[in-house]
Design an enzyme around this catalytic site. Structure first.
Site, PDB file in Angstrom:
ATOM      1  N   PHE A  52      -8.867  -0.622 -25.651  1.00 35.61           N
ATOM      2  CA  PHE A  52     -10.156  -1.594 -24.512  1.00 35.61           C
ATOM      3  C   PHE A  52      -9.811  -3.303 -24.829  1.00 35.61           C
ATOM      4  CE2 PHE A  52     -13.591   1.246 -24.059  1.00 35.61           C
ATOM      5  CZ  PHE A  52     -13.804   1.077 -22.951  1.00 35.61           C
TER       6      PHE A  52
ATOM      7  N   SER B 256     -30.053  -7.946 -25.622  1.00 30.45           N
ATOM      8  CA  SER B 256     -29.289  -8.110 -24.036  1.00 30.45           C
ATOM      9  C   SER B 256     -28.224  -6.815 -24.427  1.00 30.45           C
ATOM     10  CB  SER B 256     -28.703  -9.336 -22.611  1.00 30.45           C
ATOM     11  OG  SER B 256     -27.564  -9.217 -23.004  1.00 30.45           O
TER      12      SER B 256
ATOM     13  N   GLY C 225     -14.256 -10.484 -11.276  1.00 29.20           N
ATOM     14  CA  GLY C 225     -13.408  -9.578 -11.908  1.00 29.20           C
ATOM     15  C   GLY C 225     -11.825  -9.018 -11.230  1.00 29.20           C
ATOM     16  N   ASP C 226     -11.434  -7.604 -12.383  1.00 30.13           N
ATOM     17  CA  ASP C 226     -10.038  -7.468 -12.363  1.00 30.13           C
ATOM     18  C   ASP C 226      -9.327  -6.343 -10.792  1.00 30.13           C
ATOM     19  OD1 ASP C 226      -9.082  -8.855 -13.876  1.00 30.13           O
ATOM     20  OD2 ASP C 226     -10.000  -7.497 -15.756  1.00 30.13           O
TER      21      ASP C 226
ATOM     22  N   ALA D  89      -5.196 -16.993 -18.551  1.00 31.43           N
ATOM     23  CA  ALA D  89      -4.956 -18.080 -18.465  1.00 31.43           C
ATOM     24  C   ALA D  89      -4.161 -19.046 -18.673  1.00 31.43           C
ATOM     25  CB  ALA D  89      -6.488 -18.697 -19.766  1.00 31.43           C
TER      26      ALA D  89
ATOM     27  N   ALA E 173     -14.088  -3.486  -9.212  1.00 38.60           N
ATOM     28  CA  ALA E 173     -13.348  -4.797  -8.849  1.00 38.60           C
ATOM     29  C   ALA E 173     -13.522  -3.774  -7.555  1.00 38.60           C
ATOM     30  CB  ALA E 173     -12.114  -4.368  -9.001  1.00 38.60           C
TER      31      ALA E 173
ATOM     32  N   ASP F 158      -8.586 -22.876 -18.849  1.00 40.25           N
ATOM     33  CA  ASP F 158      -9.416 -21.814 -20.284  1.00 40.25           C
ATOM     34  C   ASP F 158     -11.222 -22.459 -19.516  1.00 40.25           C
ATOM     35  OD1 ASP F 158     -10.353 -19.279 -19.244  1.00 40.25           O
ATOM     36  OD2 ASP F 158     -10.277 -18.516 -21.103  1.00 40.25           O
TER      37      ASP F 158
ATOM     38  N   HIS G  98     -25.522 -10.094 -26.761  1.00 41.88           N
ATOM     39  CA  HIS G  98     -25.338  -8.761 -25.508  1.00 41.88           C
ATOM     40  C   HIS G  98     -24.077  -7.453 -25.978  1.00 41.88           C
ATOM     41  CE1 HIS G  98     -24.652  -8.054 -21.760  1.00 41.88           C
ATOM     42  NE2 HIS G  98     -23.801  -7.667 -21.929  1.00 41.88           N
TER      43      HIS G  98
ATOM     44  N   TYR H 249     -14.718 -16.779 -22.480  1.00 39.40           N
ATOM     45  CA  TYR H 249     -13.745 -16.213 -23.912  1.00 39.40           C
ATOM     46  C   TYR H 249     -13.632 -17.033 -25.301  1.00 39.40           C
ATOM     47  CZ  TYR H 249     -13.219 -13.430 -19.506  1.00 39.40           C
ATOM     48  OH  TYR H 249     -14.131 -12.630 -18.133  1.00 39.40           O
TER      49      TYR H 249
ATOM     50  N   TYR I 181     -19.751  -3.873 -12.239  1.00 44.10           N
ATOM     51  CA  TYR I 181     -19.430  -2.986 -11.186  1.00 44.10           C
ATOM     52  C   TYR I 181     -18.387  -2.935 -11.130  1.00 44.10           C
ATOM     53  CZ  TYR I 181     -19.616  -5.159  -6.493  1.00 44.10           C
ATOM     54  OH  TYR I 181     -19.203  -4.700  -4.761  1.00 44.10           O
TER      55      TYR I 181
ATOM     56  N   GLU J 199     -25.382  -3.785 -22.521  1.00 46.17           N
ATOM     57  CA  GLU J 199     -24.849  -3.450 -21.279  1.00 46.17           C
ATOM     58  C   GLU J 199     -24.469  -1.688 -20.873  1.00 46.17           C
ATOM     59  OE1 GLU J 199     -21.786  -6.218 -20.491  1.00 46.17           O
ATOM     60  OE2 GLU J 199     -20.301  -4.417 -19.255  1.00 46.17           O
TER      61      GLU J 199
HETATM   62  P1  FAD Z   1     -13.546 -16.485 -13.894  1.00 49.79           P
HETATM   63  O1  FAD Z   1     -13.773 -17.845 -14.825  1.00 49.79           O
HETATM   64  O2  FAD Z   1     -13.239 -16.656 -12.398  1.00 49.79           O
HETATM   65  O3  FAD Z   1     -11.277 -16.400 -14.724  1.00 49.79           O
HETATM   66  C1  FAD Z   1     -10.148 -16.089 -14.205  1.00 49.79           C
HETATM   67  C2  FAD Z   1      -8.815 -16.614 -14.845  1.00 49.79           C
HETATM   68  O4  FAD Z   1      -8.952 -17.260 -13.804  1.00 49.79           O
HETATM   69  C3  FAD Z   1      -8.676 -16.968 -16.345  1.00 49.79           C
HETATM   70  O5  FAD Z   1      -7.729 -17.401 -16.228  1.00 49.79           O
HETATM   71  C4  FAD Z   1      -9.137 -18.096 -15.551  1.00 49.79           C
HETATM   72  O6  FAD Z   1      -9.143 -19.909 -16.690  1.00 49.79           O
HETATM   73  C5  FAD Z   1      -8.753 -18.636 -14.112  1.00 49.79           C
HETATM   74  N1  FAD Z   1      -9.140 -19.717 -13.707  1.00 49.79           N
HETATM   75  C6  FAD Z   1     -10.578 -19.803 -13.164  1.00 49.79           C
HETATM   76  N2  FAD Z   1     -10.856 -20.629 -12.264  1.00 49.79           N
HETATM   77  C7  FAD Z   1      -9.456 -21.248 -11.785  1.00 49.79           C
HETATM   78  C8  FAD Z   1      -9.156 -22.483 -11.061  1.00 49.79           C
HETATM   79  N3  FAD Z   1      -9.619 -22.573 -10.113  1.00 49.79           N
HETATM   80  N4  FAD Z   1      -7.787 -22.018 -10.703  1.00 49.79           N
HETATM   81  C9  FAD Z   1      -6.973 -21.830 -11.782  1.00 49.79           C
HETATM   82  N5  FAD Z   1      -7.171 -20.778 -13.067  1.00 49.79           N
HETATM   83  C10 FAD Z   1      -8.006 -20.526 -12.667  1.00 49.79           C
HETATM   84  N6  FAD Z   1     -14.976  -6.614 -15.121  1.00 49.79           N
HETATM   85  C11 FAD Z   1     -15.460  -5.765 -14.115  1.00 49.79           C
HETATM   86  O7  FAD Z   1     -14.433  -5.267 -12.998  1.00 49.79           O
HETATM   87  N7  FAD Z   1     -15.999  -5.627 -13.608  1.00 49.79           N
HETATM   88  C12 FAD Z   1     -17.853  -6.022 -14.710  1.00 49.79           C
HETATM   89  O8  FAD Z   1     -18.401  -5.241 -14.248  1.00 49.79           O
HETATM   90  C13 FAD Z   1     -17.444  -6.752 -15.682  1.00 49.79           C
HETATM   91  N8  FAD Z   1     -18.075  -7.328 -16.837  1.00 49.79           N
HETATM   92  C14 FAD Z   1     -18.337  -8.344 -17.483  1.00 49.79           C
HETATM   93  C15 FAD Z   1     -18.718  -8.559 -18.493  1.00 49.79           C
HETATM   94  C16 FAD Z   1     -18.572  -9.634 -19.726  1.00 49.79           C
HETATM   95  C17 FAD Z   1     -19.597 -10.188 -20.370  1.00 49.79           C
HETATM   96  C18 FAD Z   1     -16.908 -10.091 -19.365  1.00 49.79           C
HETATM   97  C19 FAD Z   1     -17.027 -11.042 -20.487  1.00 49.79           C
HETATM   98  C20 FAD Z   1     -16.101  -9.431 -18.456  1.00 49.79           C
HETATM   99  C21 FAD Z   1     -16.485  -8.564 -17.758  1.00 49.79           C
HETATM  100  N9  FAD Z   1     -15.233  -8.315 -17.076  1.00 49.79           N
HETATM  101  C22 FAD Z   1     -15.948  -6.725 -15.297  1.00 49.79           C
HETATM  102  C23 FAD Z   1     -14.470  -8.355 -16.908  1.00 49.79           C
HETATM  103  C24 FAD Z   1     -13.689  -9.565 -16.260  1.00 49.79           C
HETATM  104  O9  FAD Z   1     -14.164  -9.527 -15.294  1.00 49.79           O
HETATM  105  C25 FAD Z   1     -12.730  -9.790 -16.070  1.00 49.79           C
HETATM  106  O10 FAD Z   1     -12.137 -10.833 -18.036  1.00 49.79           O
HETATM  107  C26 FAD Z   1     -11.478 -10.811 -15.206  1.00 49.79           C
HETATM  108  O11 FAD Z   1     -10.272 -10.807 -15.391  1.00 49.79           O
HETATM  109  C27 FAD Z   1     -11.946 -12.156 -15.288  1.00 49.79           C
HETATM  110  O12 FAD Z   1     -13.474 -12.380 -14.853  1.00 49.79           O
HETATM  111  P2  FAD Z   1     -14.107 -13.903 -14.595  1.00 49.79           P
HETATM  112  O13 FAD Z   1     -15.294 -14.043 -14.379  1.00 49.79           O
HETATM  113  O14 FAD Z   1     -13.847 -14.093 -16.200  1.00 49.79           O
HETATM  114  O15 FAD Z   1     -13.244 -14.554 -14.333  1.00 49.79           O
END
Ligand code: FAD
Length: 285
Positions: A213, A12, A105-106, A149, A48, A155, A263, A142, A46, A14
Site C-alpha cells: 500500500f 472514525s 480516485g485512481d 503532485a 474508481a 499540492d 480516522h 497528503y 469506492y 474506514e
Molecule cells: P485530487 O485532490 O484531485 O488530487 C490528485 C492530484 O492532482 C494531486 O497530485 C494534486 O496535487 C493534483 N491536482 C489537483 N488539482 C489540480 C489541478 N487543478 N491542476 C493540476 N493538478 C491538480 N481512492 C479510491 O479509489 N477509492 C477510495 O475510496 C479512496 N478513499 C480514500 C480516502 C482517503 C482518506 C484518502 C487520503 C485517499 C483515498 N483514496 C481512495 C485514494 C485517492 O483516490 C488517491 O490518492 C487519488 O490519487 C487522489 O485523490 P484526491 O481526491 O486526493 O485527488
C-alpha cells in the site's frame, strides 16, 4: 493518559465493501465492536470508475442500519461521466446519506478515459452546485505530498482549491512521521485553510500489505520501522504487538499537538484499532 484531549479527539473508521458471505459477517462483527468506541462516523471506500458503486451503497446502508452510526460513502470522479456521478449522488440522497468523502480516485493501470471531472476540487464544486449543503464533505489531504503532485506547494494549492470549493473537513493519507503532519497543518494554517484536518491512521498489522500500500500511495515507512517489521518474519504476534506500540506512540504525539480526530484505516479488522484507542484512553469515552 490524555484526559483533556480525549474529550476533543473524534474517532472514525474506514471499511471496504466485503465481497463474500464470510467477509460480510466479519465486517458486521468489526462494526459492532468499533461502535462501542462511539465513533463520529464510519466510511466505506469506492472503486474508481464506479466499479463498486452498488457494493459501497449496500455496505453503507447495512453498516448504518446495524450500528446507527453516521456512515459516509467515498465517491471518486475519475472515469465517471457527470450523469453517472449525478445518479450516484441521487441514490445517496434518496437513501438519507448526509456525509460523503469526495475524491478524484485512481484509474486502474492500463485503463483510459479520465471522466468529465478531472480533480476532486471539481467534484466538490459539482456537489455543492447540485446539492448545496445537503452533504457534509470530507476530502483527502497528503502530509507527505500526493505522489503525482508537481511539488509540495502545488499540492497545497490544490488542497486549498478543494477547501475553497466547499469541503467541510479533510482526512489525511496515513503517515508514520508526525512531523510531516505538523508541518502540513502549519502550512495549511498559513495558507488560510481552517477546516479540521483529521489524521489518517493505518495500524501496523502486516508487513507485506503495508509495504505494498505504501509503495502505491506514497506513504513513507521509516527505515527503522521497516527493518524491525522485516525481522519479525512469520512471528505475527510480536509484529502485531510492535505495530500497536508504534501506532499508539504516533497517536500520542499527535494528541499532544492536538489533532481534531483520528480516522483509522481499519481494513475491516477491529483488534488493532481497539487496542490503540484503549491505550490512548479513547475507548468508551
Ligand atoms: P485530487 O485532490 O484531485 O488530487 C490528485 C492530484 O492532482 C494531486 O497530485 C494534486 O496535487 C493534483 N491536482 C489537483 N488539482 C489540480 C489541478 N487543478 N491542476 C493540476 N493538478 C491538480 N481512492 C479510491 O479509489 N477509492 C477510495 O475510496 C479512496 N478513499 C480514500 C480516502 C482517503 C482518506 C484518502 C487520503 C485517499 C483515498 N483514496 C481512495 C485514494 C485517492 O483516490 C488517491 O490518492 C487519488 O490519487 C487522489 O485523490 P484526491 O481526491 O486526493 O485527488
Amino acid at each position: 493518559m490524555h484526559e483533556t484531549e480525549s474529550a476533543q479527539t473524534s474517532l472514525s473508521f474506514e471499511f471496504f465493501p466485503p465481497r463474500s458471505p464470510e467477509a460480510v459477517a466479519k465486517l458486521a462483527s468489526t462494526c459492532s465492536e468499533l461502535t462501542a468506541l462511539k465513533p463520529e462516523f464510519f466510511s466505506v471506500t469506492y472503486g474508481a470508475g464506479g466499479s463498486t458503486r452498488d457494493l459501497t451503497l449496500d455496505t453503507v446502508l447495512s453498516v448504518k442500519t446495524q450500528t446507527r452510526v453516521d456512515t459516509a460513502p467515498h465517491l471518486s470522479c475519475v472515469g465517471s461521466s457527470l450523469d453517472d456521478i449525478r445518479a450516484t449522488l441521487e441514490s445517496y440522497s434518496v437513501a438519507g446519506i448526509t456525509r460523503l468523502v469526495a475524491l478524484r480516485g485512481d484509474m486502474p493501470s492500463g485503463t483510459t478515459g479520465l471522466g468529465e471531472l478531472r480533480f476532486a476540487s471539481e467534484l466538490v464544486a459539482f456537489i455543492r452546485r447540485e446539492y448545496g449543503a445537503r452533504f457534509h464533505l470530507e476530502v483527502a489531504a497528503y502530509p507527505e505530498v500526493h505522489p503525482q503532485a508537481a511539488g509540495a506547494q502545488a499540492d497545497l494549492d490544490h488542497f486549498k482549491e478543494k477547501v475553497d470549493a466547499g469541503a467541510d473537513s479533510a482526512i489525511t493519507q496515513y503517515f508514520y512521521n508526525p512531523d510531516a503532519y505538523f508541518r502540513f497543518v502549519d502550512s495549511c494554517s498559513a495558507a488560510g485553510i481552517d477546516i479540521p484536518i483529521i489524521a489518517g491512521i493505518m495500524p501496523v498489522t502486516n508487513y507485506t500489505n503495508l509495504k505494498r500500500f505504501s509503495d502505491m500511495c506514497g506513504a513513507e515507512i521509516p527505515r527503522w520501522m521497516l527493518k524491525r517489521l522485516q525481522d519479525f518474519g512469520d512471528d505475527r504476534e510480536s509484529l502485531q504487538a510492535f505495530g500497536i506500540d508504534v501506532t499508539t506512540a504516533l497517536c500520542e504525539r499527535l494528541m499532544d499537538a492536538p489533532v481534531p480526530g483520528f480516522h483509522f484505516y481499519s481494513m475491516n479488522q477491529s483488534q488493532a484499532c481497539i487496542a490503540v484507542c484503549s491505550n490512548l484512553g479513547l475507548a468508551g469515552k
